[in-house]
Design an enzyme around this catalytic site. Structure first.
Site, PDB file in Angstrom:
ATOM      1  N   SER A 124     -20.560   1.016   8.577  1.00  0.00           N
ATOM      2  CA  SER A 124     -20.373  -0.253   8.657  1.00  0.00           C
ATOM      3  C   SER A 124     -21.543  -1.149   9.460  1.00  0.00           C
ATOM      4  O   SER A 124     -22.102  -0.470  10.106  1.00  0.00           O
ATOM      5  CB  SER A 124     -19.074  -0.505   9.321  1.00  0.00           C
ATOM      6  OG  SER A 124     -19.029  -2.039   9.521  1.00  0.00           O
ATOM      7  N   TYR A 156     -13.497   0.053  16.990  1.00  0.00           N
ATOM      8  CA  TYR A 156     -14.079   0.131  15.509  1.00  0.00           C
ATOM      9  C   TYR A 156     -15.720   0.308  15.506  1.00  0.00           C
ATOM     10  O   TYR A 156     -16.308   1.045  14.769  1.00  0.00           O
ATOM     11  CB  TYR A 156     -13.692  -0.830  14.645  1.00  0.00           C
ATOM     12  CG  TYR A 156     -13.794  -0.818  13.347  1.00  0.00           C
ATOM     13  CD1 TYR A 156     -13.257   0.039  12.397  1.00  0.00           C
ATOM     14  CD2 TYR A 156     -14.933  -1.774  12.638  1.00  0.00           C
ATOM     15  CE1 TYR A 156     -13.415   0.400  10.783  1.00  0.00           C
ATOM     16  CE2 TYR A 156     -15.331  -1.398  11.121  1.00  0.00           C
ATOM     17  CZ  TYR A 156     -14.566  -0.526  10.369  1.00  0.00           C
ATOM     18  OH  TYR A 156     -15.086  -0.369   9.121  1.00  0.00           O
TER      19      TYR A 156
HETATM   20  P1  NAP Z   1      -8.313   0.753   3.637  1.00  0.00           P
HETATM   21  O1  NAP Z   1      -8.008  -0.116   2.569  1.00  0.00           O
HETATM   22  O2  NAP Z   1      -7.616   0.490   4.798  1.00  0.00           O
HETATM   23  O3  NAP Z   1      -8.345   2.059   3.386  1.00  0.00           O
HETATM   24  C1  NAP Z   1      -8.469   3.046   4.098  1.00  0.00           C
HETATM   25  C2  NAP Z   1      -7.884   4.467   3.586  1.00  0.00           C
HETATM   26  O4  NAP Z   1      -8.321   5.236   4.683  1.00  0.00           O
HETATM   27  C3  NAP Z   1      -6.720   4.547   3.190  1.00  0.00           C
HETATM   28  O5  NAP Z   1      -6.795   5.402   1.769  1.00  0.00           O
HETATM   29  C4  NAP Z   1      -6.017   5.437   4.378  1.00  0.00           C
HETATM   30  O6  NAP Z   1      -5.060   5.965   3.908  1.00  0.00           O
HETATM   31  C5  NAP Z   1      -7.043   6.271   4.594  1.00  0.00           C
HETATM   32  N1  NAP Z   1      -6.989   6.725   6.012  1.00  0.00           N
HETATM   33  C6  NAP Z   1      -6.765   6.173   7.080  1.00  0.00           C
HETATM   34  N2  NAP Z   1      -6.564   7.036   8.122  1.00  0.00           N
HETATM   35  C7  NAP Z   1      -6.355   8.296   7.449  1.00  0.00           C
HETATM   36  C8  NAP Z   1      -6.260   9.654   7.985  1.00  0.00           C
HETATM   37  N3  NAP Z   1      -6.076   9.911   9.150  1.00  0.00           N
HETATM   38  N4  NAP Z   1      -6.434  10.495   7.030  1.00  0.00           N
HETATM   39  C9  NAP Z   1      -6.682  10.489   5.813  1.00  0.00           C
HETATM   40  N5  NAP Z   1      -6.913   8.995   5.384  1.00  0.00           N
HETATM   41  C10 NAP Z   1      -6.695   7.874   6.139  1.00  0.00           C
HETATM   42  O7  NAP Z   1      -9.749   0.243   4.008  1.00  0.00           O
HETATM   43  P2  NAP Z   1     -11.197   0.141   3.116  1.00  0.00           P
HETATM   44  O8  NAP Z   1     -11.689  -1.196   3.424  1.00  0.00           O
HETATM   45  O9  NAP Z   1     -11.193   0.605   1.608  1.00  0.00           O
HETATM   46  O10 NAP Z   1     -12.249   1.154   4.036  1.00  0.00           O
HETATM   47  C11 NAP Z   1     -12.605   2.043   3.284  1.00  0.00           C
HETATM   48  C12 NAP Z   1     -13.996   2.455   4.357  1.00  0.00           C
HETATM   49  O11 NAP Z   1     -14.911   1.399   4.297  1.00  0.00           O
HETATM   50  C13 NAP Z   1     -13.720   2.761   5.845  1.00  0.00           C
HETATM   51  O12 NAP Z   1     -14.514   3.876   6.172  1.00  0.00           O
HETATM   52  C14 NAP Z   1     -14.121   1.279   6.521  1.00  0.00           C
HETATM   53  O13 NAP Z   1     -14.533   1.521   7.782  1.00  0.00           O
HETATM   54  C15 NAP Z   1     -15.285   0.785   5.552  1.00  0.00           C
HETATM   55  N6  NAP Z   1     -15.680  -0.460   5.658  1.00  0.00           N
HETATM   56  C16 NAP Z   1     -14.968  -1.238   5.162  1.00  0.00           C
HETATM   57  C17 NAP Z   1     -15.370  -2.557   4.779  1.00  0.00           C
HETATM   58  C18 NAP Z   1     -14.392  -3.699   4.562  1.00  0.00           C
HETATM   59  O14 NAP Z   1     -15.106  -4.754   4.726  1.00  0.00           O
HETATM   60  N7  NAP Z   1     -13.300  -3.393   3.434  1.00  0.00           N
HETATM   61  C19 NAP Z   1     -16.479  -2.957   5.568  1.00  0.00           C
HETATM   62  C20 NAP Z   1     -17.167  -1.964   6.035  1.00  0.00           C
HETATM   63  C21 NAP Z   1     -16.994  -0.568   6.104  1.00  0.00           C
HETATM   64  P3  NAP Z   1      -3.372   5.329   3.789  1.00  0.00           P
HETATM   65  O15 NAP Z   1      -3.337   4.714   2.290  1.00  0.00           O
HETATM   66  O16 NAP Z   1      -2.376   6.417   3.695  1.00  0.00           O
HETATM   67  O17 NAP Z   1      -3.232   4.385   4.877  1.00  0.00           O
END
Ligand code: NAP
Length: 233
Positions: free
Chosen positions: A135, A158
């Site tokens: 991130s 985070y």
């Molecule tokens: P999200 O929609 O909340 O998805 C997160 C995923 O991680 C979900 O599938 C969740 O599973 C899974 N997860 C959480 N804890 C876990 C565990 N202990 N074991 C296995 N799976 C687990 O978030 P997202 O926005 O798609 O984020 C994906 C990545 O992008 C992350 O690394 C996040 O930090 C990064 N990121 C996101 C943004 C943004 O703006 N969205 C920006 C920068 C970086 P469940 O469905 O079971 O909860």
């Protein structure tokens, strides 16, 4: 056929990355912590999507997942360490070590567990690739630049977990020159992680993930990029 594992692939960026990599011809193993939701995701994604039960915060679960995958495939080409949580949104003064531990278990130690457990399968690939999903909030340059929105957030857990993942990427890249290991910033994307406040679509948010997942064996390793190019450390 490229064999790919994405952790946290039930929704958000992990799911969209799976959809796009399947469209590019990858076989995608969806790392999921809930079997029923994983089956739903795999059914929606269609041919080439497989469920792999995997909770990155649980050492035994990750080891068992690696053993199960090793029964199905003889190598893994691409590992996308995508699973993450935001954790506490409490004020800095109210944030405890336990709050950080909870976030690090998934965002930092989860990636270490996963790399460690799947390394033998990755090493069996002719062109192994790891993509760590970081991130801009883990970039020291961005979080100290008043012009950047990343500098506006006051958060311990985070942000520091993503900074740690960035350093892990650099260290892994140095240790394993035979692998391409890079970290990407998806950019602020509308997902459950931020209550869908993000300004990008999931397609935009997966551009850097997909690009690095498809990197060629002579491509860079140990880099930090977003969909526009290099990210300052
Ligand atoms: P999200 O929609 O909340 O998805 C997160 C995923 O991680 C979900 O599938 C969740 O599973 C899974 N997860 C959480 N804890 C876990 C565990 N202990 N074991 C296995 N799976 C687990 O978030 P997202 O926005 O798609 O984020 C994906 C990545 O992008 C992350 O690394 C996040 O930090 C990064 N990121 C996101 C943004 C943004 O703006 N969205 C920006 C920068 C970086 P469940 O469905 O079971 O909860």
């Amino acid at each position: 056929m490229t064999t790919t594992l994405i952790t946290g692939a039930t929704k958000g960026l992990g799911y969209e990355a799976a959809r796009r990599l399947l469209a590019l011809g990858h076989t995608v193993h969806l790392g999921v912590r809930d079997a029923a939701r994983g089956e739903q995701a795999a059914a929606a994604l269609g041919v080439g999507a497989h469920v792999l039960l995997l909770d990155v915060s649980d050492e035994e679960s990750v080891r068992a997942a690696a053993a199960r995958l090793a029964e199905q495939v003889d190598h893994l080409d691409v590992l996308v360490n995508n699973a993450a949580i935001v954790g506490t949104r409490s004020a800095v003064a109210d944030t405890t070590a336990d709050d950080l531990l909870e976030v690090y278990e998934t965002n930092v130690l989860g990636a270490v567990r996963t790399v460690h457990a799947f390394l033998p399968l990755l090493r069996a690939s002719e062109a192994p690739v790891i993509v760590n999903v970081g991130s801009g909030l883990g970039s020291l340059a961005r979080t100290t630049d008043p012009e950047r929105m990343e500098s506006q957030l006051h958060n311990l857990a985070y942000t520091s977990s993503k900074a740690a993942l960035t350093m892990l990427t650099v260290q892994y890249a140095k240790a394993f020159p035979e692998l391409r290991i890079n970290i990407v910033d998806p950019g602020y994307t509308a997902t459950d992680l931020n209550g869908h406040q993000g300004t990008q679509t999931v397609e935009e948010g997966t551009d850097a993930i997909v690009a690095m997942a498809c990197i060629s064996p002579d491509g860079p390793s140990g880099t930090f990029t977003d969909r526009s190019g290099p990210v300052a450390w």
